[in-house]
Design an enzyme around this catalytic site. Structure first.
Site, PDB file in Angstrom:
ATOM      1  N   SER A 229      32.943 -34.530  35.395  1.00 44.40           N
ATOM      2  CA  SER A 229      32.728 -35.149  34.078  1.00 44.40           C
ATOM      3  C   SER A 229      32.218 -34.120  33.084  1.00 44.40           C
ATOM      4  O   SER A 229      32.617 -34.094  31.924  1.00 44.40           O
ATOM      5  CB  SER A 229      31.749 -36.310  34.198  1.00 44.40           C
ATOM      6  OG  SER A 229      30.439 -35.831  34.395  1.00 44.40           O
TER       7      SER A 229
ATOM      8  N   ARG B 275      35.029 -33.367  30.324  1.00 39.08           N
ATOM      9  CA  ARG B 275      34.722 -33.986  29.031  1.00 39.08           C
ATOM     10  C   ARG B 275      34.844 -32.957  27.909  1.00 39.08           C
ATOM     11  O   ARG B 275      35.492 -33.193  26.888  1.00 39.08           O
ATOM     12  CB  ARG B 275      33.314 -34.577  29.031  1.00 39.08           C
ATOM     13  CG  ARG B 275      32.921 -35.135  27.664  1.00 39.08           C
ATOM     14  CD  ARG B 275      31.510 -35.617  27.604  1.00 39.08           C
ATOM     15  NE  ARG B 275      31.273 -36.765  28.459  1.00 39.08           N
ATOM     16  CZ  ARG B 275      30.598 -36.733  29.574  1.00 39.08           C
ATOM     17  NH1 ARG B 275      30.066 -35.587  29.962  1.00 39.08           N
ATOM     18  NH2 ARG B 275      30.434 -37.801  30.304  1.00 39.08           N
TER      19      ARG B 275
ATOM     20  N   ASN C  76      37.897 -33.041  25.080  1.00 39.32           N
ATOM     21  CA  ASN C  76      37.628 -33.190  23.658  1.00 39.32           C
ATOM     22  C   ASN C  76      38.180 -32.036  22.838  1.00 39.32           C
ATOM     23  O   ASN C  76      38.805 -32.231  21.794  1.00 39.32           O
ATOM     24  CB  ASN C  76      36.117 -33.293  23.429  1.00 39.32           C
ATOM     25  CG  ASN C  76      35.629 -34.715  23.572  1.00 39.32           C
ATOM     26  OD1 ASN C  76      35.809 -35.518  22.683  1.00 39.32           O
ATOM     27  ND2 ASN C  76      35.055 -35.026  24.721  1.00 39.32           N
TER      28      ASN C  76
END
Lengths: 274, 160
Positions: free
Chosen positions: A210, A214, A218
């Site tokens: 994660s 992440r 993004n």
């Protein structure tokens, strides 16, 4: 669009998404890959030279800026720049102190490095998309991606480093038995040990994934949008790229902060006794 | 989306950068910030103390001024008292003097009145003797005893 007149949109996109990759070519010699197929063929034993160069370059900028501030540091009244640097340090320190209660000399510098470094790497996303790659092309470098955090190798490289720290401190603080117990004896009773292991194992492994994905997701998405906007006619691009860039200013700071705070939280959990 | 050695390279770069930050940046800045925080705290405490001190000095000044004002009014009152006292004394002396003068004048008047009365009586008795002599004639005029008697009469009549 910076490519030649004959370049199609998909070629432009693919060109922008290809790293400057150094590895062992098909014919057995070492060199830079020209096509995505060549990169595919190189497999694990290849290096994204652009990602690493930019990462190290930006890391150097981070070090120089903060080292200068540290050298100029005195308890006198600070100047503006000094003040800004100290504000960043205080911000990181506050965040660390609010989540991390154990005594560990590594955590705060780690958090500061992550925050500033990731921010600088993200910041490259705001440099107009063709400036640096085109400049490098003129210098004879075929591909150059300037945003290291759009490379999963970079984000996962940091996330895995953090994961190793999580494992290290978990075992150091709780002992191997304690750490294993945390994974195996909860949330269900001991009899359901396999279910516990499966659940807690996933929870544990989710942390680095994660963390790294992440950030990568993004920034990669942001970059794709910038590339797509760059496909529009030049005189209309600003109407989309300016709002997106403004919005992106939030994203790059936020993602740097999230990476830092999650790291601190994960390491704080590693220090906690249950 | 190729995972390759870049992963390791980035991990190494990360480790080195964190180590450098831990060695050369964080402790220096942290120590300095703590020192500055301590100095600012000291400064604030000092300024707080100065405010208290100022208030104390102000009150003391007020007290001194109040005391001075009181002393001044006491002095003025004393001066007034003394002035009144002097005035009273002077008045007393003047009254005494006036009384003395009046008394002297009265005494003089009394003396003069007595003198005048004496003179008048003498004159009257002479007049009576003269008159009697003229009335009674010469025979009586040679008697000394009668003269004395007449004189006593005249004196007694004048007194009455």
């Amino acid at each position: 669009m910076a490519g030649g007149a004959e370049q199609t949109s998909s070629e432009y996109i693919r060109h922008h998404l290809q790293h400057l990759t150094y590895g062992r070519l098909e014919d057995g010699t070492w060199g830079f890959a020209q096509t995505p197929e060549q990169i595919e063929q190189m497999g694990f034993w290849a290096v994204h030279v652009d990602s690493l160069a930019m990462a190290v370059f930006l890391g150097g900028i981070f070090f120089v800026i903060f080292r200068l501030a540290a050298q100029k540091a005195s308890s006198e009244v600070p100047g503006r720049w000094q003040n800004f640097i100290e504000m960043v340090v205080e911000f990181v320190d506050e965040n660390v102190k609010s989540t991390f209660s154990a005594n560990n000399r590594l955590i705060a510098p780690l958090a500061l490095t992550i925050f500033v470094w990731v921010f600088l790497m993200n910041l490259m996303d705001l440099v107009p998309i063709d400036f640096l790659p085109y400049t490098f092309q003129l210098l004879g470098v075929s591909h150059f991606k300037i945003v290291p955090t759009t490379d999963p190798n970079v984000t996962m490289g940091m996330a895995i480093s953090v994961f190793i720290l999580i494992l290290y401190y978990s075992i150091k603080i709780k002992g191997f038995g304690g750490f294993f117990g945390e994974l195996a004896f909860q949330p269900f009773p001991k009899a359901l040990l396999p279910a516990n292991l499966a659940l807690e194992g996933v929870t544990l492994l989710t942390k680095p994934v994660s963390l790294g994905l992440r950030l990568f997701g993004n920034l990669y998405a942001g970059e794709i949008i910038f590339i797509l906007i760059a496909l529009l006619p030049w005189w209309i691009q600003f109407s989309l790229s300016v709002p997106w860039a403004l919005f992106h200013i939030l994203i790059i700071v936020l993602q740097a902060m999230i990476f830092m705070i999650l790291t601190v939280i994960y390491l704080a959990q590693a220090h906690e006794h249950h | 989306m190729n995972i390759n050695l870049t992963l390791l390279g980035q991990a190494i770069a990360f480790t080195v950068l964190v180590a450098m930050c831990m060695r050369y940046i964080w402790p220096v800045l942290r120590t300095m910030l703590d020192e500055r925080a301590a100095r600012i705290e000291e400064g604030l405490a000092a300024s707080d103390a100065a405010v208290v001190e100022l208030e104390r000095a102000r009150q003391e000044g007020e007290q001194i001024r109040e005391q001075a004002r009181q002393e001044a009014s006491e002095i003025v009152a004393a001066a007034n008292r003394r002035a009144n006292q002097r005035l009273d004394e002077a008045k007393g002396r003047a009254e005494a003097e006036a009384a003395r003068i009046v008394e002297e004048a009265n005494a003089e008047v009394d003396l003069a009145v007595r003198q005048a009365r004496e003179d008048l009586r003498k004159e009257l008795s002479d007049l009576v003797v003269d008159g009697s002599e003229k009335l009674l004639g010469d025979e009586l005029a040679h008697s000394d005893a009668q003269k004395r008697l007449l004189k006593r009469l005249a004196e007694g009549g004048a007194r009455g």
